[in-house]
Design an enzyme around this catalytic site. Sequence first.
Site, short mmCIF file in Angstrom:
data_model
loop_
_atom_site.label_atom_id
_atom_site.label_comp_id
_atom_site.label_asym_id
_atom_site.label_seq_id
_atom_site.Cartn_x
_atom_site.Cartn_y
_atom_site.Cartn_z
CG HIS A 17 -0.35 0.47 2.47
ND1 HIS A 17 -0.73 1.00 3.59
CD2 HIS A 17 0.68 -0.31 3.19
CE1 HIS A 17 0.08 1.08 4.45
NE2 HIS A 17 0.97 0.14 4.30
CB CYS A 36 4.23 5.41 5.20
SG CYS A 36 4.95 4.47 6.24
CG HIS A 42 5.24 0.71 2.46
ND1 HIS A 42 4.61 1.90 2.34
CD2 HIS A 42 4.90 0.28 3.83
CE1 HIS A 42 3.80 2.25 3.32
NE2 HIS A 42 4.08 1.26 4.32
CG HIS A 44 3.20 -3.31 6.26
ND1 HIS A 44 4.19 -2.76 7.17
CD2 HIS A 44 2.56 -2.18 5.63
CE1 HIS A 44 4.42 -1.21 7.08
NE2 HIS A 44 3.22 -1.21 6.11
CG ASP A 82 -2.33 -13.44 1.59
OD1 ASP A 82 -1.28 -12.95 1.72
OD2 ASP A 82 -2.11 -14.77 1.01
CG HIS A 83 0.72 -12.51 -1.72
ND1 HIS A 83 0.42 -13.51 -0.66
CD2 HIS A 83 2.31 -12.69 -1.89
CE1 HIS A 83 1.60 -13.79 -0.06
NE2 HIS A 83 2.71 -13.36 -0.70
CD GLU A 127 1.76 -0.52 9.41
OE1 GLU A 127 0.93 0.06 8.64
OE2 GLU A 127 2.39 0.18 9.96
#
Length: 150
Positions: A17, A36, A42, A44, A82-83, A127
Amino acid sequence: MPPIACVSRTEHFSAAHRLNNSLLSAEENRQIFGKCNHPNGHGHNYILETIVRGPVDARTGMVANISDLKHWIQAAVLDVVDHRNLDADIEYFRVHPSTTENLAVFIWIRLARIMPPGILYQIIISETAKNKVIYSGEGLTDSDYDECVV
């Protein structure tokens, strides 16, 4: 009255994100979100803890079947985030900055829609090892549920 218990299930997911708010100027976004706000974003490796609460059923001895809880989390959350790039792949984050707080609200709404009413108690999203958000559904309106789309 039956005993009341909490049951927790922990899952992991990875997502990218960029913290950015289109209502702010580029400079305001840089000042508020710092590194950020990098244009390329980037990622997480999030840890999601989902906690349900309710009476222990006298027949089954459970608040909720762990198999059901696992299915609900998979269908409502993991299959969606996810991903993924939260900002690019999920419509909700095109109008809500993809902070962990807003991610917690998004996940709460997604889970509350498919779980039995009143059983969802709390979600905790880590996070990083140092940063986590705890959310229990406070402050939501019917319109929040309506606008929570993938």
